[in-house]
Design an enzyme around this catalytic site. Sequence first.
Site, PDB file in Angstrom:
ATOM      1  N   GLY A 200      -0.054  -6.893  -5.687  1.00  0.00           N
ATOM      2  CA  GLY A 200       0.766  -6.740  -6.970  1.00  0.00           C
ATOM      3  C   GLY A 200       0.174  -8.707  -7.733  1.00  0.00           C
TER       4      GLY A 200
ATOM      5  N   GLY B 104       4.296 -13.668  -8.289  1.00  0.00           N
ATOM      6  CA  GLY B 104       5.265 -13.347  -9.248  1.00  0.00           C
ATOM      7  C   GLY B 104       5.619 -12.594  -9.775  1.00  0.00           C
TER       8      GLY B 104
ATOM      9  N   LYS C  16       6.213  -9.664  -4.357  1.00  0.00           N
ATOM     10  CA  LYS C  16       5.901  -9.007  -3.275  1.00  0.00           C
ATOM     11  C   LYS C  16       6.588  -9.431  -1.914  1.00  0.00           C
ATOM     12  CE  LYS C  16       1.778 -10.568  -3.907  1.00  0.00           C
ATOM     13  NZ  LYS C  16       2.236 -10.844  -4.890  1.00  0.00           N
ATOM     14  N   SER C  17       6.331 -11.115  -1.790  1.00  0.00           N
ATOM     15  CA  SER C  17       7.048 -11.699  -0.858  1.00  0.00           C
ATOM     16  C   SER C  17       8.116 -11.736  -0.491  1.00  0.00           C
ATOM     17  CB  SER C  17       6.491 -12.917  -0.895  1.00  0.00           C
ATOM     18  OG  SER C  17       5.004 -13.104  -0.478  1.00  0.00           O
TER      19      SER C  17
ATOM     20  N   SER D 150      -4.009  -9.615  -3.181  1.00  0.00           N
ATOM     21  CA  SER D 150      -4.985  -8.114  -3.151  1.00  0.00           C
ATOM     22  C   SER D 150      -5.472  -7.148  -4.865  1.00  0.00           C
ATOM     23  CB  SER D 150      -4.355  -7.582  -1.826  1.00  0.00           C
ATOM     24  OG  SER D 150      -3.401  -6.536  -1.902  1.00  0.00           O
TER      25      SER D 150
END
EC number: 2.7.1.25
Length: 201
Positions: free
Chosen positions: A36, A39, A42-43, A110
């Site tokens: 995605g 911001g 994801k993390s 990605s």
Amino acid sequence: MSRELTANIVWHAATVNKEERQKRAGHKSCVIWFTGLSGAGKSTLANAVEYELHQRGLASYVLDGDNIRHGLNRGLGFGAEDRKENIRRIGEVAKLFVDAGVITLTAFISPFQEDRDLARSLVEDGEFVEVYVKCPLEECERRDVKGLYQKARAGEIGQFTGISSPYEEPASPELVIESGELSVEESVQVVIDYLRQKGII
């Protein structure tokens, strides 16, 4: 790597195989690939899912984009070829973790379908769970805790995904999580439910 070098490299089969490692762990292993915009969350989501897995006593590990660029991929830039190599390396590392019997969570922008497909091809069917953390660009810019979008808009960062470089939405991800609408807790539950339904945990 030259043909001469590769001709002298032979894959060494391990004495303990993946199935045996999974049996010892008490669950199957897989790659949960969070993709995605910067911001999108994801993390945050990857770490929250890993916390839940850890609480359940399951073997898991997060490979985070920024963290990997501090070590393994430290020498790579953000041009097209370096981005491709960045994802290729992560795919190979994730493959090793899956072989080790670990539920592996990766948090990388990605942006290109081709690179995500390559990562998928490295593991067996059913071992790659692509999670599109979908969030409107304006919301990602509003969050922008690192100030990256502001710098990209000002021309201080080149080839920035969503601004000066494209993001290709996943063609057919296993999960789409609208991070602007769901809470982190709700999003974690979506992932956990999927893993349970597929018999991974």
